[in-house]
Scaffold this active site. Sequence first.
Site, mmCIF file in Angstrom:
data_model
loop_
_atom_site.group_PDB
_atom_site.id
_atom_site.type_symbol
_atom_site.label_atom_id
_atom_site.label_comp_id
_atom_site.label_asym_id
_atom_site.label_seq_id
_atom_site.Cartn_x
_atom_site.Cartn_y
_atom_site.Cartn_z
ATOM 1 N N GLU A 52 43.013 47.773 43.610
ATOM 2 C CA GLU A 52 42.208 48.814 42.976
ATOM 3 C C GLU A 52 42.802 50.198 43.224
ATOM 4 O O GLU A 52 43.202 50.540 44.330
ATOM 5 C CB GLU A 52 40.785 48.728 43.540
ATOM 6 C CG GLU A 52 39.801 49.707 42.939
ATOM 7 C CD GLU A 52 38.428 49.602 43.577
ATOM 8 O OE1 GLU A 52 37.477 50.162 43.016
ATOM 9 O OE2 GLU A 52 38.304 48.962 44.659
ATOM 10 N N LYS A 68 35.843 49.304 34.596
ATOM 11 C CA LYS A 68 34.778 48.744 35.424
ATOM 12 C C LYS A 68 33.419 49.125 34.849
ATOM 13 O O LYS A 68 33.133 50.298 34.588
ATOM 14 C CB LYS A 68 34.927 49.268 36.858
ATOM 15 C CG LYS A 68 33.968 48.653 37.856
ATOM 16 C CD LYS A 68 34.258 49.185 39.258
ATOM 17 C CE LYS A 68 33.352 48.547 40.303
ATOM 18 N NZ LYS A 68 33.606 49.086 41.656
ATOM 19 N N CYS A 104 36.574 45.160 42.416
ATOM 20 C CA CYS A 104 35.810 45.356 43.655
ATOM 21 C C CYS A 104 34.409 44.778 43.585
ATOM 22 O O CYS A 104 34.201 43.575 43.602
ATOM 23 C CB CYS A 104 35.802 46.847 43.993
ATOM 24 S SG CYS A 104 35.129 47.228 45.637
#
Length: 536
Positions: free
Chosen positions: A294, A359, A411
Site C-alpha cells: 500500500e 479503495k 488494507c
Amino acid sequence: MRAAFATQTLASRLSAPLDRASAHLARARGWRRLLLALAAGAATALAFAPFYFLPLMAAGYSALIFLLDGAAAERRKRFAAFVTGWFFGFGFFLVGLYWMAFSFFVQAEEFAWMAPFAVTGMPAFLALFFGGASALAVSLWRPGPARVLIFTVSLMAFEYARGHILTGLPWNLPGQALAGTAAGAQSAAIYGVYGLSLVAMLVAAAPALWKDGALKGLALAAGASALLFAGGAARLAMPGPGVHDDVVVRVVQPNIPQREKIDWDLWGRNFAKHVELSKGAAPKDAKLFILWPENAASLVTEVDGAMAYLTKELPPQSTLVAGSVRRETDAAGTERYYNSVAVIPDARPGRIVIAYYDKHHLVPFGEYLPFAAFLRAVGLAQLAPYDDGFSFGAGPRTMNAGGPSFAPLICYEAIFPGEIYPEGERPEWLVAVTNDAWFGDTSGPRQHLDQARLRSIETGLPMARSANTGISALIDSRGRYAERIPLYRTGVFDAALPRAAAPTIYARTGDSLFLLMMFLCTVCGFVPLRRARTRS
C-alpha cells in the site's frame, strides 16, 4: 475397573471446584460482578492472534453467562445485564485493540495527545454491542441450556451489526480466533466467518450449559473442538487445485518505517528500494506479477522519470501491481486523492498505468474524517497525509492485466467478508496490499493476516499479500501459507500462483446459511419454554 474408578475420582475432583466457581460468578453483585466481567473480557481477547489461548475463550464467554445469571435475578435485570456486558466488552476490546494507539505516535508531535482517547474511546464504543447483546439475552433469559442458545444468538446478532453499521468493524469476531491454523477455520468455506463465529460461540459457551455441570460442558466443548479441527484437517488432506506453472508472483516487503514512508523528501529513496527488491529475471516462459504494498508509489505518474526508471530496471514483460495514491481534479477545480492500486505492465516502448483500483472502504479517522466540519472545529484531524483525506472509490473490482484475473484489496478492505469482488465477476486470485507499519510489532498486523486467510478460505481463491513491514504472504485457496515473510523483515519471494478452487458454498450463498443457523438456534432456544407451558 481400577482405571474407570480413577477417572471417575478425577472427574469429581475437577467438577466440584468448577461448579463452585460458576456459582461464585452467579452470586457476584455490584462492582465485584463488573470487575469479573472486565477480567473475563480481557482474558477472552487472548484467544486471538498472536496468543491463540483458545481455552480462555471458553472460560471468558462461559463466565459472562454465569455473571448474566446473576444479573437476570435482579429487579432491573436489563440494566444490570447491559452494564455487565459493557464491562466485558470494554475489557475485550481494550486488550484486543490496544495496538491502535501506536498509530498516533508515528507523528507524535501532532497526534500523541489523541492516543489515550482512542485506546479507551474505541473500546468504550464497541463495548456497547456487548452491552446491548447481554441486555437482549437477559430479556429472554430461560433456565438451563436454553439460555446459552439465547445468549449466543443475541451476541451474534450484535456482532453482525458491528460488522455492518457505521461502515462496520468486524475485527476479532469469535471465529477469527480459529484462524491461527488453516484446519481450525476450514468450515468458513461453508458458512463464512459469521457462521464460524456462531459455531465458535456455541462451543465456547458449552461449559455454561448446566449450572452444576461445568465439567460436562467443558468435555462437550473439547469434543466439539476436536471434531471441528478434525473436519478441517480432513478437508486440507483432500487433493487441491494445484498451481499455475506459467504464472509467478514476486511479493516485495520493503520494511520502511512509517515515519520515513510518509516523508515526501524520502520518496525517491523509498521508491528505489522497492525497485531494487523487484529486480531479477522473470522465470522463463512464465507471466510475472510484481506486488508492492500500500502507498508504495504515491503519485507515480506525476514524478519525473519514475515510469522510465521502472521500464529500465524492472524485468521485461513483467506486470507491476503497486499500492499507490492518485490525484484527480474535477470540473470545479477541486483536487481529490484516492488510495489506489496501480497496474503498470511493460507496454513497450515504456511502462504505463493501464488501470487503477480506488479503495472504497476507507478507515474512519485514518483516511477520512466523519462529520469533518464539526470535528475539525474541535481540533481533530485524520491521520492521512492529505488535508481532506481520501475520497471513496466506486466499489470492488475485478481486473485483468494478462494472465489470471484478480481482485485487489487495500488494507482494511480485507476484513470485510462478502465485499471482495463484484457479484458475477469472480476473479482467479486476490491481491492484497497493506501497510501495517502504523501499528508496530503488535497484535494488530497478526490479527489482520488471520482475516486475510479467512477471505481465501471463504471464497476458495488464493491471495498474494504485500505488506510494507509485514506480514507478506502467499495463501492458497484453502488458507495455507505457501510463502511468508516475517514481520519487520526486508524481503522478497517468488512463487508459482496457486490455482483457484471451485466456488465454495459461502461464495455461492453468502451469509444466508449463517442466518438460517441463527433462526434454528433461536427456535431451539425457545422449545423448552413451549414444552414447559404444555406440561403446566
